[in-house]
Design a protein around this motif. Structure first.
Motif: not given
Length: 301
Positions: A108-112
């Protein structure tokens, strides 16, 4: 003052706790990253990548890539006062159409940024995916592994099967486990379907949420067996106003696409090819920069 605190202290304390809890919920929903599972690369995948890098004769230019297994031709169109980028893809095997998570992790809310995820998996070509991490429900099946099986009512998904074929399904009509048993390799859960069985599936009334009619867009489509297109349009700038869903569907219909599916758009819309971001990425039209996303769809080994 002491008397005021004595009389109103409980109410003040409740207000402070309520405010703190509300702030935490907002942070948890939009900002706090939670890794649930790491998507590990297999030893076999690494060997295949190394062998291709060593043995394959690659022909490449600013607008093309060819290595005998993968053929990509990039074309820029100008329609509806908008720049549209189309990658025409022909593969010798469906295994070269893949997906990848930001930071190689489901969570969750792991972004690049799309470019960063692409570099991490040595993608030749990539577009942003469905931004699964912004949703609490909806199927998440990637590279043959099921990560989330909770259905979202009314959610229209794109299924990519092991043989590379496409199908549009409604999550409430079939379970993710059943799709996996039928050979589903990828499930993309954004939508809607733009073209289904050669027929445009949206109208001028359709839109994602309450977004503006004209936006940057990202879509994927299939023309024939192992013959695909990735499509990204600019938008929200003076140079490119963007496309509505119907305009995007009509454009892809003109390319001869049989099944087309809308992916996350707006500031997320990004096409990456030969180590470069191809389109003009922007959220508000004023700042030109990539938005970080949770996943990509890509072509590579």
């Amino acid at each position: 003052m002491f008397r005021y605190l004595k009389v109103h202290g409980i109410g003040l304390l409740y207000g402070v706790l309520l405010t703190g809890f509300t702030v935490y919920l907002l942070m948890d929903t939009f900002f706090i990253s939670k890794v649930y599972r790491v998507a590990e690369e297999t030893e076999e995948q690494n060997i295949v990548l190394e062998n291709n890098q060593e043995e394959t004769m690659v022909k490449t230019s600013e607008t093309s890539y060819e290595d005998g297994e993968i053929s990509i031709t990039l074309t820029e169109y100008r329609e509806e006062d908008t720049s549209i980028y189309v990658a025409d893809i022909v593969l010798s095997s469906p295994e070269y159409l893949k997906t990848a998570f930001a930071q190689n992790s489901y969570g969750k809310n792991v972004t690049e940024k799309t470019s960063e995820i692409s570099e991490g998996v040595n993608a030749i070509l990539a577009i942003n995916g469905d931004y699964y991490g912004a949703q609490e429900k909806g199927y998440v099946l990637r590279n043959g592994t099921l990560y989330r099986s909770e259905a979202e009512e009314g959610q229209e998904d794109l299924v990519i099967y092991e043989d590379g074929s496409f199908e549009i399904i409604l999550e409430e009509t079939i379970t993710a486990e059943e799709l996996l048993e039928q050979g589903a390799q990828e499930l993309l859960s954004f939508g809607p379907a733009l073209i289904e069985n050669g027929t445009i599936a949206v109208t001028e009334e359709d839109e994602v949420g309450k977004a503006m009619a004209s936006n940057p867009r990202t879509a994927i489509g299939i023309l024939d067996d192992l013959h695909y297109v990735f499509v990204v349009s600019d938008g929200r700038t003076e140079e490119s106003k963007g496309l509505s869903l119907l305009e995007l569907a009509e454009f892809m219909d003109g390319l001869g696409v049989k099944t087309a599916y809308n992916l996350d758009g707006g500031g997320s819309s990004t096409m990456y090819f030969n180590d470069e971001v191809i389109n003009t990425t922007t959220t508000n039209g004023r700042s030109i920069k990539e938005r970080s996303v949770s996943d990509i769809v890509y072509i590579g080994y």
